[in-house]
Design a protein around this motif. Structure first.
Motif, PDB file in Angstrom:
ATOM      1  N   LYS A 163     -11.826  35.613  -5.016  1.00 36.84           N
ATOM      2  CA  LYS A 163     -11.437  36.962  -5.430  1.00 36.84           C
ATOM      3  C   LYS A 163     -10.026  36.973  -6.012  1.00 36.84           C
ATOM      4  CE  LYS A 163     -11.169  41.701  -3.678  1.00 36.84           C
ATOM      5  NZ  LYS A 163     -11.339  42.567  -2.486  1.00 36.84           N
ATOM      6  N   SER A 166      -9.969  35.374  -9.443  1.00 38.93           N
ATOM      7  CA  SER A 166     -10.529  36.269 -10.453  1.00 38.93           C
ATOM      8  C   SER A 166      -9.539  37.371 -10.834  1.00 38.93           C
ATOM      9  CB  SER A 166     -11.826  36.886  -9.918  1.00 38.93           C
ATOM     10  OG  SER A 166     -12.350  37.826 -10.824  1.00 38.93           O
ATOM     11  N   LEU A 167      -8.840  37.922  -9.839  1.00 36.99           N
ATOM     12  CA  LEU A 167      -7.864  38.978 -10.120  1.00 36.99           C
ATOM     13  C   LEU A 167      -6.706  38.447 -10.954  1.00 36.99           C
ATOM     14  CD1 LEU A 167      -7.744  40.832  -6.692  1.00 36.99           C
ATOM     15  CD2 LEU A 167      -8.595  41.741  -8.851  1.00 36.99           C
ATOM     16  N   GLN A 170      -7.694  38.072 -14.512  1.00 36.78           N
ATOM     17  CA  GLN A 170      -7.853  39.347 -15.208  1.00 36.78           C
ATOM     18  C   GLN A 170      -6.507  39.996 -15.523  1.00 36.78           C
ATOM     19  OE1 GLN A 170     -10.382  41.833 -12.803  1.00 36.78           O
ATOM     20  NE2 GLN A 170     -12.059  40.345 -12.763  1.00 36.78           N
ATOM     21  N   ARG A 171      -5.529  39.799 -14.645  1.00 37.49           N
ATOM     22  CA  ARG A 171      -4.264  40.522 -14.782  1.00 37.49           C
ATOM     23  C   ARG A 171      -3.216  39.778 -15.616  1.00 37.49           C
ATOM     24  NH1 ARG A 171      -7.291  43.705 -13.129  1.00 37.49           N
ATOM     25  NH2 ARG A 171      -7.003  45.288 -11.508  1.00 37.49           N
ATOM     26  N   SER A 264      -4.772  41.238  -2.419  1.00 39.11           N
ATOM     27  CA  SER A 264      -5.803  41.525  -3.427  1.00 39.11           C
ATOM     28  C   SER A 264      -5.768  42.985  -3.850  1.00 39.11           C
ATOM     29  CB  SER A 264      -7.181  41.168  -2.863  1.00 39.11           C
ATOM     30  OG  SER A 264      -7.273  39.789  -2.577  1.00 39.11           O
ATOM     31  N   MET A 265      -5.595  43.874  -2.883  1.00 33.07           N
ATOM     32  CA  MET A 265      -5.515  45.293  -3.223  1.00 33.07           C
ATOM     33  C   MET A 265      -4.286  45.588  -4.078  1.00 33.07           C
ATOM     34  SD  MET A 265      -8.159  46.774  -2.029  1.00 33.07           S
ATOM     35  CE  MET A 265      -7.586  48.458  -2.293  1.00 33.07           C
ATOM     36  N   MET A 268      -4.983  44.430  -7.588  1.00 36.23           N
ATOM     37  CA  MET A 268      -5.943  45.293  -8.269  1.00 36.23           C
ATOM     38  C   MET A 268      -5.280  46.567  -8.786  1.00 36.23           C
ATOM     39  SD  MET A 268      -9.268  44.937  -5.757  1.00 36.23           S
ATOM     40  CE  MET A 268     -10.171  46.188  -6.665  1.00 36.23           C
ATOM     41  N   GLN A 269      -4.223  47.013  -8.128  1.00 36.72           N
ATOM     42  CA  GLN A 269      -3.555  48.248  -8.513  1.00 36.72           C
ATOM     43  C   GLN A 269      -2.511  48.042  -9.606  1.00 36.72           C
ATOM     44  OE1 GLN A 269      -2.009  49.785  -4.851  1.00 36.72           O
ATOM     45  NE2 GLN A 269      -4.034  50.225  -3.991  1.00 36.72           N
ATOM     46  N   GLN A 271      -0.972  47.330 -13.222  1.00 38.65           N
ATOM     47  CA  GLN A 271      -1.353  47.565 -14.613  1.00 38.65           C
ATOM     48  C   GLN A 271      -0.480  46.663 -15.493  1.00 38.65           C
ATOM     49  OE1 GLN A 271      -3.884  49.425 -15.468  1.00 38.65           O
ATOM     50  NE2 GLN A 271      -4.256  50.162 -13.369  1.00 38.65           N
TER      51      GLN A 271
END
Length: 307
Positions: A163, A166-167, A170-171, A264-265, A268-269, A271
């Motif tokens: 996870k 993957s994050l 993506q970021r 992880s959270m 995910m937040q 930007q």
């Protein structure tokens, strides 16, 4: 009634002497359960029961002194009934507690197995994968199974690892400094996790060599000799220390899993579409928080920690 109580107290206090001598020779014969120690025999038959008999006889003297034969005989024989009955009650309570503990452990394992989004490590896959960290987790899962330990934690750490990877993909871009630092921190954390899993497996191997089931069975057997019982009790202390260390390691792994979920959270937040300074600051703050959390749960004293 008062004469019966007087005779009962006299008969019981007379039997405390023989039972005390018997208990000094073999504590398991006169104790109803628990650890067969001579100090418990002395407390029970040299202090507690004589004191209770004294109080019982003293409070029944106000009607005059006249102990009855029935009370005297009852006092002589009460210990032959009392000790086995108390031993059976204690054994039932202990078995009940063990069954309740086994149910709780089974329920916890069921929850772990049913944890959402948990990816299982394939033990049949080739160990030489693109990511050596995954191969190490595979090896630890295989070793935990060999020593009869719960092998769900490697799966859970593998899920968090996938996870996080993957994050990060993506970021961030592959060449960014943030993702390089994050990868370094993740490697440090998972190396610590692998060391703790390895320590758990080593402790379990030591525990299996001590054979705790055999020790418990011999200690519960009243016919075990006192000298053998002392040696077995010393070995059981070692087994109990191993259980405590394993519980501590499992708790630290759970804290690490919580820190990984928190990270992880946070990722995910974030930007990062607009490469602004504020977003870069957020990334660095999240990574610093991540580093502080995981270094707090480092088990090995000489391992690397961030300051």
């Amino acid at each position: 009634m008062l004469s019966f109580l007087q005779g009962f107290s006299i008969g019981l206090v007379l039997m405390c002497g023989p039972w005390l001598l018997t208990g000094l020779l073999n504590p398991a014969l006169v104790l109803p359960g628990g650890r067969a120690e001579r100090i418990r025999v002395i407390k029970r038959y040299a202090f507690v029961l004589p004191f209770l008999c004294f109080l019982l006889g003293l409070t029944s003297l106000w009607g005059g002194f006249g102990p009855s034969l029935a009370g005297w005989l009852s006092g002589l024989g009460i210990l032959f009934v009392w000790v086995p009955v108390e031993r059976g009650i204690r054994g039932y309570i202990e078995r009940f507690k063990q069954r309740q503990h086994a149910k709780r452990v089974k329920a916890e394992q069921k929850v772990w197995q049913q944890e959402r989004a948990t990816t299982s490590l394939d033990l049949d896959a080739a160990a030489a994968q693109a990511d050596p960290l995954v191969a190490k987790l595979q090896a630890m899962k295989r070793k935990l199974k060999q020593v009869q330990l719960d092998a769900s934690q490697p799966d859970r750490f593998y899920t968090r690892y996938i996870k996080l990877q993957s994050l990060l993909e993506q970021r961030f871009e592959p060449g960014e400094l943030a993702i390089q630092r994050a990868q370094s921190l993740i490697q440090d954390v998972y190396q610590s996790v692998i060391r703790r899993l390895q320590h758990q497996a080593d402790l379990q191997q030591q525990c299996l060599s001590l054979d705790p089931e055999f020790i418990r069975r011999k200690l519960d057997n009243p016919a075990t000799a006192p000298s053998e019982r002392d040696a077995l009790q010393a070995r059981w202390v070692l087994v109990d220390n191993i259980y405590q260390q394993q519980s501590q390691l499992q708790a630290e792994n759970e804290k690490t899993l919580t820190a990984l979920d928190t990270t992880s959270m946070a990722l995910m937040q974030l930007q990062t579409q607009d490469p602004g300074v504020s977003d870069a600051d957020k990334v660095m703050q999240a990574l610093e928080l991540f580093n502080q959390r995981v270094s707090r749960y480092e088990y090995t004293p000489n391992s690397r920690k961030s300051s």
